[in-house]
Design an enzyme around this catalytic site. Structure first.
Site, PDB file in Angstrom:
ATOM      1  N   LEU A 163       6.684   3.112   1.629  1.00  0.00           N
ATOM      2  CA  LEU A 163       7.590   1.971   1.787  1.00  0.00           C
ATOM      3  C   LEU A 163       8.635   2.215   2.875  1.00  0.00           C
ATOM      4  O   LEU A 163       9.197   3.301   2.976  1.00  0.00           O
ATOM      5  CB  LEU A 163       8.280   1.670   0.453  1.00  0.00           C
TER       6      LEU A 163
ATOM      7  N   MET B 206       0.842  -1.203   0.000  1.00  0.00           N
ATOM      8  CA  MET B 206       0.000   0.000   0.000  1.00  0.00           C
ATOM      9  C   MET B 206       0.879   1.256   0.000  1.00  0.00           C
ATOM     10  O   MET B 206       0.414   2.353   0.304  1.00  0.00           O
ATOM     11  CB  MET B 206      -0.931  -0.010   1.203  1.00  0.00           C
TER      12      MET B 206
ATOM     13  N   HIS C  35       9.175  -3.432   3.701  1.00  0.00           N
ATOM     14  CA  HIS C  35       8.779  -3.655   2.306  1.00  0.00           C
ATOM     15  C   HIS C  35      10.002  -3.988   1.441  1.00  0.00           C
ATOM     16  O   HIS C  35       9.958  -4.854   0.574  1.00  0.00           O
ATOM     17  CB  HIS C  35       8.123  -2.391   1.730  1.00  0.00           C
TER      18      HIS C  35
ATOM     19  N   LYS D 270       4.695 -10.156   9.196  1.00  0.00           N
ATOM     20  CA  LYS D 270       4.158  -9.108  10.074  1.00  0.00           C
ATOM     21  C   LYS D 270       2.627  -9.177  10.083  1.00  0.00           C
ATOM     22  O   LYS D 270       1.988  -9.046  11.108  1.00  0.00           O
ATOM     23  CB  LYS D 270       4.651  -7.749   9.562  1.00  0.00           C
TER      24      LYS D 270
HETATM   25  P1  AMP Z   1       1.365  -2.912   3.467  1.00  0.00           P
HETATM   26  O1  AMP Z   1       1.957  -1.859   2.596  1.00  0.00           O
HETATM   27  O2  AMP Z   1       1.303  -2.533   4.907  1.00  0.00           O
HETATM   28  O3  AMP Z   1       0.080  -3.460   2.925  1.00  0.00           O
HETATM   29  O4  AMP Z   1       2.384  -4.124   3.420  1.00  0.00           O
HETATM   30  C1  AMP Z   1       2.783  -4.696   2.212  1.00  0.00           C
HETATM   31  C2  AMP Z   1       3.545  -5.955   2.501  1.00  0.00           C
HETATM   32  O5  AMP Z   1       4.659  -5.654   3.317  1.00  0.00           O
HETATM   33  C3  AMP Z   1       2.713  -6.998   3.271  1.00  0.00           C
HETATM   34  O6  AMP Z   1       3.007  -8.294   2.771  1.00  0.00           O
HETATM   35  C4  AMP Z   1       3.193  -6.816   4.681  1.00  0.00           C
HETATM   36  O7  AMP Z   1       3.057  -7.983   5.478  1.00  0.00           O
HETATM   37  C5  AMP Z   1       4.662  -6.504   4.448  1.00  0.00           C
HETATM   38  N1  AMP Z   1       5.242  -5.820   5.611  1.00  0.00           N
HETATM   39  C6  AMP Z   1       4.766  -4.717   6.245  1.00  0.00           C
HETATM   40  N2  AMP Z   1       5.540  -4.418   7.312  1.00  0.00           N
HETATM   41  C7  AMP Z   1       6.520  -5.348   7.345  1.00  0.00           C
HETATM   42  C8  AMP Z   1       7.643  -5.595   8.219  1.00  0.00           C
HETATM   43  N3  AMP Z   1       7.883  -4.825   9.269  1.00  0.00           N
HETATM   44  N4  AMP Z   1       8.451  -6.650   7.945  1.00  0.00           N
HETATM   45  C9  AMP Z   1       8.194  -7.459   6.886  1.00  0.00           C
HETATM   46  N5  AMP Z   1       7.164  -7.277   6.026  1.00  0.00           N
HETATM   47  C10 AMP Z   1       6.335  -6.245   6.255  1.00  0.00           C
END
Ligand code: AMP
Length: 293
Positions: free
Chosen positions: A38, A35, A42, A156
């Site tokens: 970053l 989303m 990410h 996460k």
């Molecule tokens: P989001 O932008 O929050 O939807 O996250 C996109 C992807 O990044 C998803 O697969 C999340 O699980 C992963 N993600 C978010 N935060 C972390 C983190 N701290 N460590 C590893 N992966 C993450």
């Protein structure tokens, strides 16, 4: 790592054209849906994706279907320029940034949804009704658009990863799903775009989640009962000024409550509110545990 410049694709047509080219030239495609806003979590996913395929594509899309009425859809942080610069620096091949009209041509009242009921209704799904239906639907759509060979998700969002794994298995989607360990601040706080809503002192307060998860792993390994561990952690989280939503030991496989007599691998999942920000975190317990619990 790709040597050509990052391609910024915002229409479905340009994405499909790009995908066709990759197919024609025999390159495997790994996909990282995000989303945006970053952070290093990410980027860790991107680096993992680069190990899986010749080219990596990242999507940036804040999916309205997975937000509840009182959630942070409108205030969700947007940093597209910085995101693109970070992806470019890593040698990512393409970034896909669809508009909502492209993602939902018939509007959010579309007739077709992807639901993964059992695993979606518990934990985060209990307090965010419809959230995982929105996640599963948009990820399924993105998979159809991008047609990746593999897709990388963070642990996460553990329940999200399990929902996606179940969807891929149930619908026989030809995508390899890879989970990546959580990236953390030096003090243990899991990296999250929503940490930007926290003040410096709240960020310190929020470290209680990881501390309690780590303590709980140790206590369970030493044979303490699941109930005692869960109770103590909830009290410690409340004492630190957060409002605990759940702190629970589950079976990794189906996220059902862990049972002392079942040697399946476990995961401890936590959710709590700090002011108006909802935080989640989790830790897996490697392999079956020994001794009394
Ligand atoms: P989001 O932008 O929050 O939807 O996250 C996109 C992807 O990044 C998803 O697969 C999340 O699980 C992963 N993600 C978010 N935060 C972390 C983190 N701290 N460590 C590893 N992966 C993450």
């Amino acid at each position: 790592m790709s040597s050509s410049p990052l391609q910024h694709l915002s229409s479905l047509n340009s994405l499909r054209q790009w995908r066709k080219t990759q197919h024609k030239e025999g390159r495997r495609v790994a996909f990282v849906p995000t989303m945006g806003n970053l952070h290093s979590g990410h980027l860790k996913l991107v680096r993992e994706a680069q190990k899986l395929a010749e080219v990596v594509i990242v999507s940036i899309y804040v999916n309205p279907m997975q937000f509840g009425a009182n959630e942070d859809l409108d205030s969700y942080p947007k940093t597209l320029e910085a995101d693109i610069a970070a992806l470019e620096a890593l040698g990512v091949a393409a970034v896909f940034t669809p508009a909502t009209a492209a993602m939902y041509p018939r509007g959010l009242a579309q007739q077709t949804f992807v639901e993964v009921p059992q695993i979606s209704d518990l934990l985060c799904g209990a307090s965010r009704p419809g959230h995982f239906r929105g996640v599963a639907t948009v990820v399924c759509k993105l998979f159809n658009m991008v047609q990746p060979d593999s897709a990388v998700f963070g642990k996460k969002d553990y329940q999200q990863l399990m929902v996606i794994r179940a969807m891929v298995a149930d619908l026989s989607l030809p995508v390899e799903v890879v989970g990546v360990d959580t990236e953390r601040e030096p003090n243990g706080l899991a990296k999250s775009s929503r940490n930007g809503y926290l003040s410096a002192s709240q960020k310190q307060q929020a470290t209680v989640l990881y501390q309690q998860l780590s303590d709980a792993v140790r206590s369970l390994e030493q044979g303490e009962t699941i109930e005692c561990v869960e109770d103590r952690a909830q009290r410690a989280i409340a004492a630190a000024g957060l409002e605990p939503e759940y702190f629970t030991v589950r079976q990794q496989q189906d996220l059902q409550p862990a049972k002392a007599d079942q040697p399946a691998p476990w995961v401890i999942l936590a959710a709590a509110r700090l002011g108006s920000t909802r935080l989640i975190d989790n830790l897996e317990l490697a392999g079956p545990l020994h001794g009394p619990r």
